[in-house]
Design an enzyme around this catalytic site. Sequence first.
Site, mmCIF file in Angstrom:
data_model
loop_
_atom_site.group_PDB
_atom_site.id
_atom_site.type_symbol
_atom_site.label_atom_id
_atom_site.label_comp_id
_atom_site.label_asym_id
_atom_site.label_seq_id
_atom_site.Cartn_x
_atom_site.Cartn_y
_atom_site.Cartn_z
ATOM 1 N N HIS A 258 -7.817 -5.452 -0.043
ATOM 2 C CA HIS A 258 -6.413 -4.731 -0.240
ATOM 3 C C HIS A 258 -5.814 -5.369 0.902
ATOM 4 O O HIS A 258 -4.534 -5.541 0.970
ATOM 5 C CB HIS A 258 -6.766 -3.428 -0.053
ATOM 6 C CG HIS A 258 -5.570 -2.703 0.039
ATOM 7 N ND1 HIS A 258 -4.595 -2.404 -0.911
ATOM 8 C CD2 HIS A 258 -5.008 -1.706 1.001
ATOM 9 C CE1 HIS A 258 -3.577 -1.872 -0.648
ATOM 10 N NE2 HIS A 258 -3.958 -1.202 0.625
ATOM 11 N N ASP B 298 -8.533 -6.979 -4.590
ATOM 12 C CA ASP B 298 -8.135 -5.526 -4.193
ATOM 13 C C ASP B 298 -8.798 -4.407 -5.285
ATOM 14 O O ASP B 298 -8.249 -4.251 -6.250
ATOM 15 C CB ASP B 298 -6.502 -5.563 -4.116
ATOM 16 C CG ASP B 298 -6.272 -3.992 -3.617
ATOM 17 O OD1 ASP B 298 -6.884 -3.416 -3.390
ATOM 18 O OD2 ASP B 298 -4.988 -4.170 -3.354
ATOM 19 N N SER C 245 0.664 -1.009 -0.020
ATOM 20 C CA SER C 245 -0.107 -0.174 0.008
ATOM 21 C C SER C 245 0.839 1.154 -0.037
ATOM 22 O O SER C 245 1.670 1.251 -0.786
ATOM 23 C CB SER C 245 -0.970 0.005 1.284
ATOM 24 O OG SER C 245 -2.100 0.899 1.284
#
Length: 399
Positions: free
Chosen positions: A367, A334, A168
């Site tokens: 995610h 995701d 991320s």
Amino acid sequence: MVKVQSISGPAHPEHRAQEADHPTSQVATFDTDQPLPLDCGVDLAPFQIAYQTYGKLNPAKSNAILICHALTGDQHVANPHPVTGKPGWWVTLVGPGKPLDTSRYFIICSNVIGGCMGSTGPASTNPETGRVWGLDFPVITIPDMVRAQAMLIDRLGIDTLFSVVGGSMGGMQVLQWCVAYPKRVFSALPIACSTRHSAQNIAFHELGRQAVMADPDWREGRYVEQGTHPRRGLGVARMAAHITYLSDAALHRKFGRRMQDRELPTFSFDADFQVESYLRHQGSSFVERFDANSYLYLTRAMDYFDIAADHDGVLAAAFRGTRTRFCVVSFTSDWLFPTAESRATVHALNAGGARVSFAEIETDRGHDAFLLDVPEFFDIAHAFLESAGKTRGLADAER
């Protein structure tokens, strides 16, 4: 001058918990003779970076791995968190015998500049005024975070990192490391990320920021001095963001439409559904460990991230000639950083002549899959680091 000392707690004055006994965080303090040049034009000095290390650096200093944390993470990767007491946020991946094996590698993770767990940020004291920085703190970027990390790595006497790893916002830092310091990164594992923030993600971040700033207790960012904290606004921001970290399938599997401790609806605005209760818990627990202004600054840093923008809009140009070995990882469910973003990164790396492998992992965990127990991801990370280690000549005895 650079000073290194132990720290016993985070920057935010509301956080009074003591640091975990082992390992203790260290903090590197950079004085006015070593300012951090920021993209906004400010030279930040003095400043400090809080960090954790795990494992031992080998004599050749060739086994160092830098982990870059995500938006709401910190340096406590594999030890109990000093505020919450919970296990480290990547304890599934980091430790003896795990993919990031602390018996073989020297693991480093620092709290990003602008953070709230010991590194200088908006909750820190401005040395020129003696007041908490608040919104007087300069706006920071992902490249600023990486420059600060590079100064820390210099302080540790490490020239080249064996690997830089992160997911991320951490993955954004990984990619920035490879662009800004290509000769210092032997291998890179960017996970669930992209080379620029999308319009959708910027929109979600703006929603969260507005929730914080609409809270009367935010006090134009001066809440610390006034003895308040925008808990409601920050909690709502966290709830909204947390939805983007999940997936429809995962929410259905975990909660469905099941009621929370009742069989019939209350016909009120109580948390009738389990998913409502879950989100409220996510919000209320988050505000106990995170600073609201840091949330504003770090989300803005992600929004500004765009590697191609500094290369005339040509992403491949940013990676041209790199010798770093890459493994790019995405997850099928995701929707915050969808696989298409990772494929675009891989295509740019290929066009730039990089050595790159790509893995799209089938999972319904969204995610946040990179933080969870996903064996396929562990296997890929382990295999990539093993292969890179052999290429670099890292024998087991040397790690």
